[in-house]
Write a protein that holds these residues in place. Structure first.
Motif, PDB file in Angstrom:
ATOM      1  N   ASP A  57       0.833   2.095   8.758  1.00 37.27           N
ATOM      2  CA  ASP A  57       2.134   2.096   8.089  1.00 37.27           C
ATOM      3  C   ASP A  57       3.210   1.478   8.989  1.00 37.27           C
ATOM      4  O   ASP A  57       4.135   0.813   8.499  1.00 37.27           O
ATOM      5  CB  ASP A  57       2.524   3.518   7.702  1.00 37.27           C
ATOM      6  CG  ASP A  57       1.648   4.074   6.583  1.00 37.27           C
ATOM      7  OD1 ASP A  57       1.263   3.280   5.707  1.00 37.27           O
ATOM      8  OD2 ASP A  57       1.359   5.281   6.594  1.00 37.27           O
ATOM      9  N   ASP A 117       3.168  21.120  -0.435  1.00 40.32           N
ATOM     10  CA  ASP A 117       4.037  20.148  -1.094  1.00 40.32           C
ATOM     11  C   ASP A 117       5.415  20.138  -0.434  1.00 40.32           C
ATOM     12  O   ASP A 117       5.920  21.176   0.015  1.00 40.32           O
ATOM     13  CB  ASP A 117       4.195  20.477  -2.586  1.00 40.32           C
ATOM     14  CG  ASP A 117       2.894  20.284  -3.341  1.00 40.32           C
ATOM     15  OD1 ASP A 117       2.105  19.409  -2.940  1.00 40.32           O
ATOM     16  OD2 ASP A 117       2.657  21.016  -4.320  1.00 40.32           O
ATOM     17  N   PRO A 162       7.941   2.269   2.145  1.00 38.91           N
ATOM     18  CA  PRO A 162       6.634   1.939   1.573  1.00 38.91           C
ATOM     19  C   PRO A 162       5.510   2.705   2.271  1.00 38.91           C
ATOM     20  O   PRO A 162       4.474   2.128   2.639  1.00 38.91           O
ATOM     21  CB  PRO A 162       6.528   0.431   1.846  1.00 38.91           C
ATOM     22  CG  PRO A 162       7.258   0.240   3.136  1.00 38.91           C
ATOM     23  CD  PRO A 162       8.399   1.236   3.101  1.00 38.91           C
ATOM     24  N   VAL A 163       5.712   3.988   2.460  1.00 38.06           N
ATOM     25  CA  VAL A 163       4.796   4.834   3.212  1.00 38.06           C
ATOM     26  C   VAL A 163       4.521   6.085   2.388  1.00 38.06           C
ATOM     27  O   VAL A 163       5.449   6.694   1.847  1.00 38.06           O
ATOM     28  CB  VAL A 163       5.411   5.221   4.581  1.00 38.06           C
ATOM     29  CG1 VAL A 163       4.530   6.223   5.299  1.00 38.06           C
ATOM     30  CG2 VAL A 163       5.625   3.975   5.436  1.00 38.06           C
ATOM     31  N   GLU A 164       3.263   6.491   2.306  1.00 36.12           N
ATOM     32  CA  GLU A 164       2.911   7.665   1.511  1.00 36.12           C
ATOM     33  C   GLU A 164       3.318   8.961   2.198  1.00 36.12           C
ATOM     34  O   GLU A 164       3.829   9.880   1.587  1.00 36.12           O
ATOM     35  CB  GLU A 164       1.409   7.680   1.229  1.00 36.12           C
ATOM     36  CG  GLU A 164       0.902   8.906   0.489  1.00 36.12           C
ATOM     37  CD  GLU A 164       1.553   9.114  -0.869  1.00 36.12           C
ATOM     38  OE1 GLU A 164       1.648  10.278  -1.326  1.00 36.12           O
ATOM     39  OE2 GLU A 164       1.984   8.105  -1.482  1.00 36.12           O
ATOM     40  N   LYS A 165       3.093   9.014   3.518  1.00 35.13           N
ATOM     41  CA  LYS A 165       3.467  10.239   4.238  1.00 35.13           C
ATOM     42  C   LYS A 165       3.740   9.928   5.702  1.00 35.13           C
ATOM     43  O   LYS A 165       3.265   8.926   6.256  1.00 35.13           O
ATOM     44  CB  LYS A 165       2.374  11.305   4.114  1.00 35.13           C
ATOM     45  CG  LYS A 165       1.050  10.918   4.736  1.00 35.13           C
ATOM     46  CD  LYS A 165       0.052  12.045   4.586  1.00 35.13           C
ATOM     47  CE  LYS A 165      -1.299  11.665   5.219  1.00 35.13           C
ATOM     48  NZ  LYS A 165      -2.268  12.779   5.094  1.00 35.13           N
ATOM     49  N   GLN A 178       6.687  12.529   1.952  1.00 34.13           N
ATOM     50  CA  GLN A 178       5.443  12.712   1.200  1.00 34.13           C
ATOM     51  C   GLN A 178       5.653  12.254  -0.235  1.00 34.13           C
ATOM     52  O   GLN A 178       6.460  12.830  -0.965  1.00 34.13           O
ATOM     53  CB  GLN A 178       5.008  14.191   1.217  1.00 34.13           C
ATOM     54  CG  GLN A 178       3.703  14.475   0.487  1.00 34.13           C
ATOM     55  CD  GLN A 178       3.451  15.967   0.368  1.00 34.13           C
ATOM     56  OE1 GLN A 178       3.992  16.623  -0.524  1.00 34.13           O
ATOM     57  NE2 GLN A 178       2.666  16.517   1.273  1.00 34.13           N
ATOM     58  N   GLY A 179       4.963  11.201  -0.610  1.00 34.95           N
ATOM     59  CA  GLY A 179       5.038  10.718  -1.988  1.00 34.95           C
ATOM     60  C   GLY A 179       6.448  10.413  -2.449  1.00 34.95           C
ATOM     61  O   GLY A 179       6.794  10.685  -3.608  1.00 34.95           O
ATOM     62  N   GLY A 180       7.269   9.866  -1.557  1.00 39.03           N
ATOM     63  CA  GLY A 180       8.645   9.532  -1.917  1.00 39.03           C
ATOM     64  C   GLY A 180       9.626  10.669  -1.754  1.00 39.03           C
ATOM     65  O   GLY A 180      10.838  10.472  -1.911  1.00 39.03           O
ATOM     66  N   GLN A 212      14.198   3.276   0.844  1.00 40.84           N
ATOM     67  CA  GLN A 212      12.937   3.529   0.149  1.00 40.84           C
ATOM     68  C   GLN A 212      11.784   3.046   1.036  1.00 40.84           C
ATOM     69  O   GLN A 212      11.630   1.854   1.275  1.00 40.84           O
ATOM     70  CB  GLN A 212      12.916   2.806  -1.194  1.00 40.84           C
ATOM     71  CG  GLN A 212      14.016   3.235  -2.146  1.00 40.84           C
ATOM     72  CD  GLN A 212      13.912   4.704  -2.514  1.00 40.84           C
ATOM     73  OE1 GLN A 212      12.820   5.207  -2.811  1.00 40.84           O
ATOM     74  NE2 GLN A 212      15.051   5.410  -2.507  1.00 40.84           N
TER      75      GLN A 212
END
Length: 382
Positions: A139, A86, A113-116, A73-75, A111
């Protein structure tokens, strides 16, 4: 396969106070065990169940898990925080085996490239690394098109993608997703011999190879109490309990609704080592939803083996009530990670004339509120 000797005063430290994964870090391991045992005793008593002294099985106070399910989630890679949506970013966890901890540290270098999304890391019994990437279709396409990240990952691990467990394969025109591939990701035991279980990284298995030896040992010991037993198993999955029972029983009928799990079980049986091949002919596999409809007459069997989902056995037990007492199987082995639904089922089994002969609490989730329960019930003689 021996129960570990654990110092009851040991305490496990964790740098993440807001993580929802562990709730008993403030207790010593001995206090955790006592609390879980008391909770189980209270639950069984509330249902009016008589039970023997509860045996405690433990493979250690920490570092047991060979399978990790966590979220991106968000990195941040980790588990949800307490009372929040969260993600707590986790780089080290006392639940993980040393091998899985090393795999987590390595995986965190990528790393995405996906938000969640959801991710499973797994260590196989011979040190194989596996990862299941359960991302949204858009994704997944992004990762396949980018290709570089995925190619790096496949150099060190076996990769499965999406709910269908597809395997990405590189071609001259880019990545293509192929059908799921069975590999050895878990292991059970037949008597004192380890047996490979073929499945997928995304398959359901017990979380710990080490703790699973205690499960297999207990199932084998219980079935061995009933020589030449004909056993029917419900919720066989990939065969984790099937194989120990098969080594001791005269026959086993394994019932499961999930087709991919049964494919794994069939391959595991076909790949048994030469000295165990004789047991293969004793197994019959049946696919169906055992919680709704039973296609077998229970009076044909001497024993029942069940490891149902959290919802319990539901309508599965109804046919037992329709039989005469002397027609019901002599014994019933029930294993569950959700004692609440198990207690409901045990109360129904009491109505069918079954009494609890042995009960074991397996603590394969130390520091957490969860535990596994194994029970051996026997039909009262009339």
């Amino acid at each position: 396969m021996k129960t570990a000797t654990v110092a009851p005063s040991i305490r496990i430290s964790c740098p993440y106070k807001d993580c929802s994964g562990c709730n008993y870090l403030h207790l010593s391991y001995g206090e955790q065990i006592s609390l879980k045992k008391s909770q189980l005793e209270e639950l069984l008593s509330r249902k009016g169940l008589e039970f023997p002294s509860i045996e405690i099985l433990s493979a250690g106070a920490a570092h047991l898990r060979d399978r990790l399910d966590f979220s991106l989630q968000g990195g941040r890679l980790g588990l949800y925080g307490k009372d929040t949506h969260d993600i707590v970013d986790i780089s080290v966890c006392a639940q993980l085996s040393p091998e899985l901890q090393a795999w987590l540290e390595e995986f965190r270098c990528y790393q995405w490239p996906v938000e969640k999304g959801s991710i499973r890391l797994r260590m196989g019994p011979s040190g194989e690394k596996g990862v299941w990437l359960d991302f949204a279709n858009i994704d997944i396409k992004k990762i396949l098109d980018e290709a570089t990240l995925l190619r790096r990952l496949q150099k060190v691990a076996f990769v499965e993608i999406g709910q269908r467990r597809k395997v990405p394969v590189w071609t001259e025109s880019g990545y293509k997703l192929q059908d799921p591939e069975l590999n050895v990701w878990f292991q059970t035991w037949m008597n004192d011999q380890p047996v490979n279980l073929y499945c997928h990284v995304a398959s359901f298995t017990q979380p710990s190879l080490k703790a699973n030896t205690l499960i297999a040992e207990k199932i084998s010991a219980w079935v061995n109490q009933y020589p030449d037993a004909r056993v029917i198993e419900f919720g066989s999955g990939i065969g984790n309990l099937t194989m120990p029972a098969l080594a001791a029983a005269s026959s086993v009928v394994a019932c499961e609704i999930d087709a991919l799990s049964l494919e794994g079980l069939e391959k595991s049986v076909s790949m048994l080592p030469a000295n165990l091949k004789e047991h293969a002919d004793k197994l019959t596999i049946h696919r169906g939803d055992f919680q709704k409809k039973i296609l077998k007459d229970f009076s044909e069997f001497d024993g029942i083996l069940a490891n149902p989902p959290r919802s319990g056995l539901m309508g599965f037990l109804d046919p037992l009530l329709e039989l005469q007492e002397n027609q019901r199987p002599q014994f019933f082995i029930y294993m569950s990670c959700f004692p609440e639904s198990m207690a409901v089922d045990l109360a129904k089994l009491k109505l069918c004339g079954y009494v609890m002969k042995e009960c074991a609490l397996l603590d394969q989730f130390p520091q957490s509120t969860h535990y596994e329960v194994l029970t051996l019930l026997e039909r009262k003689k009339t």
